[in-house]
Design a protein around this motif. Structure first.
Motif, PDB file in Angstrom:
ATOM      1  N   ASP A 174       0.891  -0.946  -0.087  1.00 36.96           N
ATOM      2  CA  ASP A 174      -0.127  -0.105  -0.005  1.00 36.96           C
ATOM      3  C   ASP A 174       0.868   1.586   0.163  1.00 36.96           C
ATOM      4  O   ASP A 174       1.690   1.531   0.325  1.00 36.96           O
ATOM      5  CB  ASP A 174      -1.077   0.087   1.199  1.00 36.96           C
ATOM      6  CG  ASP A 174      -1.932  -0.850   1.257  1.00 36.96           C
ATOM      7  OD1 ASP A 174      -1.994  -1.135   0.287  1.00 36.96           O
ATOM      8  OD2 ASP A 174      -2.675  -1.400   2.329  1.00 36.96           O
ATOM      9  N   VAL A 175       0.478   2.035  -0.622  1.00 38.47           N
ATOM     10  CA  VAL A 175       0.819   3.387  -1.139  1.00 38.47           C
ATOM     11  C   VAL A 175       0.297   4.389   0.726  1.00 38.47           C
ATOM     12  O   VAL A 175      -0.893   4.331   0.216  1.00 38.47           O
ATOM     13  CB  VAL A 175       0.880   4.312  -1.953  1.00 38.47           C
ATOM     14  CG1 VAL A 175       0.779   5.510  -1.575  1.00 38.47           C
ATOM     15  CG2 VAL A 175       1.051   3.837  -3.149  1.00 38.47           C
ATOM     16  N   TYR A 226       5.252   6.198   0.838  1.00 39.32           N
ATOM     17  CA  TYR A 226       5.756   5.061   1.002  1.00 39.32           C
ATOM     18  C   TYR A 226       5.564   3.730   0.948  1.00 39.32           C
ATOM     19  O   TYR A 226       4.220   3.892   0.626  1.00 39.32           O
ATOM     20  CB  TYR A 226       6.722   5.645   2.125  1.00 39.32           C
ATOM     21  CG  TYR A 226       8.511   6.509   2.725  1.00 39.32           C
ATOM     22  CD1 TYR A 226       9.794   6.580   2.123  1.00 39.32           C
ATOM     23  CD2 TYR A 226       7.375   7.571   3.739  1.00 39.32           C
ATOM     24  CE1 TYR A 226      10.083   7.566   2.491  1.00 39.32           C
ATOM     25  CE2 TYR A 226       8.622   8.507   3.157  1.00 39.32           C
ATOM     26  CZ  TYR A 226       9.981   8.053   3.116  1.00 39.32           C
ATOM     27  OH  TYR A 226      10.320   9.894   2.990  1.00 39.32           O
ATOM     28  N   VAL A 227       6.040   2.747  -0.218  1.00 37.54           N
ATOM     29  CA  VAL A 227       5.451   1.393   0.165  1.00 37.54           C
ATOM     30  C   VAL A 227       6.392   0.024   0.821  1.00 37.54           C
ATOM     31  O   VAL A 227       7.474   0.665   0.651  1.00 37.54           O
ATOM     32  CB  VAL A 227       4.679   1.209  -1.358  1.00 37.54           C
ATOM     33  CG1 VAL A 227       6.513   1.930  -2.394  1.00 37.54           C
ATOM     34  CG2 VAL A 227       4.559   0.140  -1.720  1.00 37.54           C
ATOM     35  N   SER A 229       7.527  -3.085   0.145  1.00 38.08           N
ATOM     36  CA  SER A 229       6.891  -3.661  -1.433  1.00 38.08           C
ATOM     37  C   SER A 229       7.250  -4.890  -1.274  1.00 38.08           C
ATOM     38  O   SER A 229       8.159  -5.881  -2.331  1.00 38.08           O
ATOM     39  CB  SER A 229       8.081  -3.260  -2.101  1.00 38.08           C
ATOM     40  OG  SER A 229       9.708  -3.155  -2.293  1.00 38.08           O
TER      41      SER A 229
END
Length: 237
Positions: A174-175, A226-227, A229
């Protein structure tokens, strides 16, 4: 249970603000602009709702009448909103079965805190919560509040490191908006010139041996946040 909230408020700006803010905090939000629309939405989603927010003053009815109807059909938690400073309104709302009461004007952050408190009390946010989060050789233990690397060695984390990492692993892919991350770790929004969150992200990257210039775990999404990943596996044991 889902974290789905139904809000009725006749002010469009308020509805839009609350929906945007709560969705950034991982809640699913349904909106209604009057009593009729609220009852239609409630009828449709009653079994899925974790909370209802009722504005007292509405164009076609009032929040007290809606509170009565909800209580006859459901035990879903209710928060009531009012522009009145009269204590009588608060007492009436609570006697009708509301769980909490907020006087306008209020901040979205205050409302979020009330929502979280109710969800903690009702066990919605705690039900079946996983203890371990595993990603790229690391294991985060949310009971012991420790992080182990692939060799089983403890990675030193500060309290803020832990809160930030826990939020990331709970929302992989999720961003995440900077304000959401700042509020989760520091209890306040990040101002436009506030770089403390970015500094904290840099420190966490170091703990995870994530290259700050070309990070693979915590990536910066320019203009958005931010994500995290990494592929994350959550488990109770």
């Amino acid at each position: 249970m889902t974290r789905k909230i139904l809000i009725v408020d006749d002010d469009q700006k308020t509805r839009t603000l609350l929906k945007t803010y709560l969705e950034k905090n991982q809640y699913e939000v349904r909106l209604a602009h009057n009593g009729e629309a609220f009852l239609a939405e409630f009828q449709r989603y009653a079994d899925e709702l974790s909370l209802v927010i009722l504005d007292v003053m509405l164009p076609d009815t009032d929040g007290f009448a809606l509170c009565k109807i909800v209580r006859r059909k459901s035990n879903v938690p209710i928060i009531m909103l009012t522009a009145s400073s009269d204590e009588t309104d608060r007492v009436v709302g609570l006697e009708l079965g509301a769980d909490d009461y907020i006087a306008k004007p209020y901040s979205p952050r205050e409302l979020l805190a009330r929502i979280k408190a109710i969800h903690r009390r009702t066990g919605i946010d705690n039900a079946a919560a996983p203890r371990f989060y595993r990603f790229v050789g690391f294991t985060l233990d949310t009971v012991e509040r420790t992080l182990l690397d692939s060799a089983g060695q403890v990675v030193a984390l500060t309290g803020m490191d832990y809160q930030l990492l826990k939020y990331f692993v709970e929302h992989p892919g999720d961003v995440l908006d900077r304000n959401v991350l700042s509020e989760e770790t520091r209890g306040r929004d990040a101002g436009p010139l506030d770089r403390s969150l970015d500094v904290q992200i840099s420190k966490l990257r170091l703990r995870l041996s994530d290259d700050g210039k070309q990070p693979h775990l915590i990536k910066t999404v320019r203009g958005a946040g931010y994500v995290f990943s990494a592929d994350v596996t959550a488990a109770a044991i």
